[in-house]
Design an enzyme around this catalytic site. Structure first.
Site, PDB file in Angstrom:
ATOM      1  N   CYS A  40       0.889  -1.166   0.000  1.00  0.00           N
ATOM      2  CA  CYS A  40       0.000   0.000   0.000  1.00  0.00           C
ATOM      3  C   CYS A  40       0.922   1.209   0.000  1.00  0.00           C
ATOM      4  O   CYS A  40       1.544   1.513   1.020  1.00  0.00           O
ATOM      5  CB  CYS A  40      -0.922   0.018   1.210  1.00  0.00           C
ATOM      6  N   CYS A  46      -0.590   4.375   2.398  1.00  0.00           N
ATOM      7  CA  CYS A  46      -0.705   4.241   3.861  1.00  0.00           C
ATOM      8  C   CYS A  46      -0.448   2.793   4.247  1.00  0.00           C
ATOM      9  O   CYS A  46       0.668   2.309   4.124  1.00  0.00           O
ATOM     10  CB  CYS A  46      -2.059   4.752   4.354  1.00  0.00           C
ATOM     11  N   SER A  47      -1.475   2.080   4.691  1.00  0.00           N
ATOM     12  CA  SER A  47      -1.273   0.671   5.060  1.00  0.00           C
ATOM     13  C   SER A  47      -2.565  -0.119   4.890  1.00  0.00           C
ATOM     14  O   SER A  47      -2.914  -0.924   5.754  1.00  0.00           O
ATOM     15  CB  SER A  47      -0.766   0.564   6.500  1.00  0.00           C
ATOM     16  N   CYS A  48      -3.283   0.105   3.786  1.00  0.00           N
ATOM     17  CA  CYS A  48      -4.502  -0.654   3.524  1.00  0.00           C
ATOM     18  C   CYS A  48      -4.159  -2.142   3.474  1.00  0.00           C
ATOM     19  O   CYS A  48      -3.195  -2.544   2.819  1.00  0.00           O
ATOM     20  CB  CYS A  48      -5.127  -0.194   2.211  1.00  0.00           C
TER      21      CYS A  48
END
Length: 203
Positions: free
Chosen positions: A107, A110-112
């Site tokens: 991702c 961000c950190s999906c």
């Protein structure tokens, strides 16, 4: 690049851990969170609705051709049909590794991450080095995780977003012919379902 598998530069990980611990203490001191309740939530995502759910999906795909086709057509429906739904698992795509193509998930913004099938994201997945280098030099990043692919194997990097998250279906290892899904599940790691590991043959 700091991650679970190596002991070199952990400065970013240590800094992040320190900040998280300081924030947790501040919120606890102010009475805004209950550490015991937080531990229950973490345990739930790490051990109950975490990577073992994804392993069940992978093992079923390896042993049930109809389910594998359903995953390819509509992974969200197929995975929800197994009862694995919930936070950050609303929109899912399954990508299948083959001898010709290896899939890897990142991702970049961000950190999906698909919590419902992989649990909480590892620290390295959220780190800037991984998020940037996975796209620009995926083969080098994979080598740092101990994954060396044949030169002829293409690497496709999938960028997760809030609208779509990905689950890698790794190649079934040799030597598991005739194994049941239940026997195969323990072979499947979280990292293999992100694409930063392979599933090895059983010892």
């Amino acid at each position: 690049m700091p991650h679970d598998h190596h002991d070199h530069d952990h400065s970013e990980l240590d800094d992040m851990t320190s900040r998280v611990m300081a924030l947790e203490k501040l919120l606890t001191d102010k009475g805004l969170i209950d550490p015991a309740a937080l531990d229950v939530i973490l345990d739930t995502y790490e051990n109950h609705v975490g990577p073992r759910n994804g392993a069940k999906v992978v093992a079923r795909a390896w042993t049930d051709p109809d389910f594998a086709r359903a995953l390819e057509e509509d992974a969200t429906a197929a995975i929800h049909g197994m009862g694995f739904a919930g936070r950050q698992g609303e929109h899912l795509t399954a990508v299948f590794n083959t001898a010709e193509q290896h899939n890897m998930v990142v991702c970049t913004l961000c950190s999906c991450y698909p919590w419902s099938v992989l649990g909480l994201p590892p620290v390295w997945y959220k780190s800037m080095p991984y998020r940037s280098r996975a796209v620009s030099e995926p083969r080098a990043v994979l080598s740092e995780f101990g994954v060396t692919l044949p030169e002829g194997t293409a690497i496709r990097v999938w960028d997760s977003t809030a609208e779509m998250r990905y689950l890698v279906i790794p190649m079934r290892p040799e030597g598991t012919e005739g194994w049941t899904a239940a026997q195969l599940e323990p072979l499947v790691s979280r990292d293999a379902m992100i694409g930063t590991a392979l599933v090895g043959a059983p010892s």
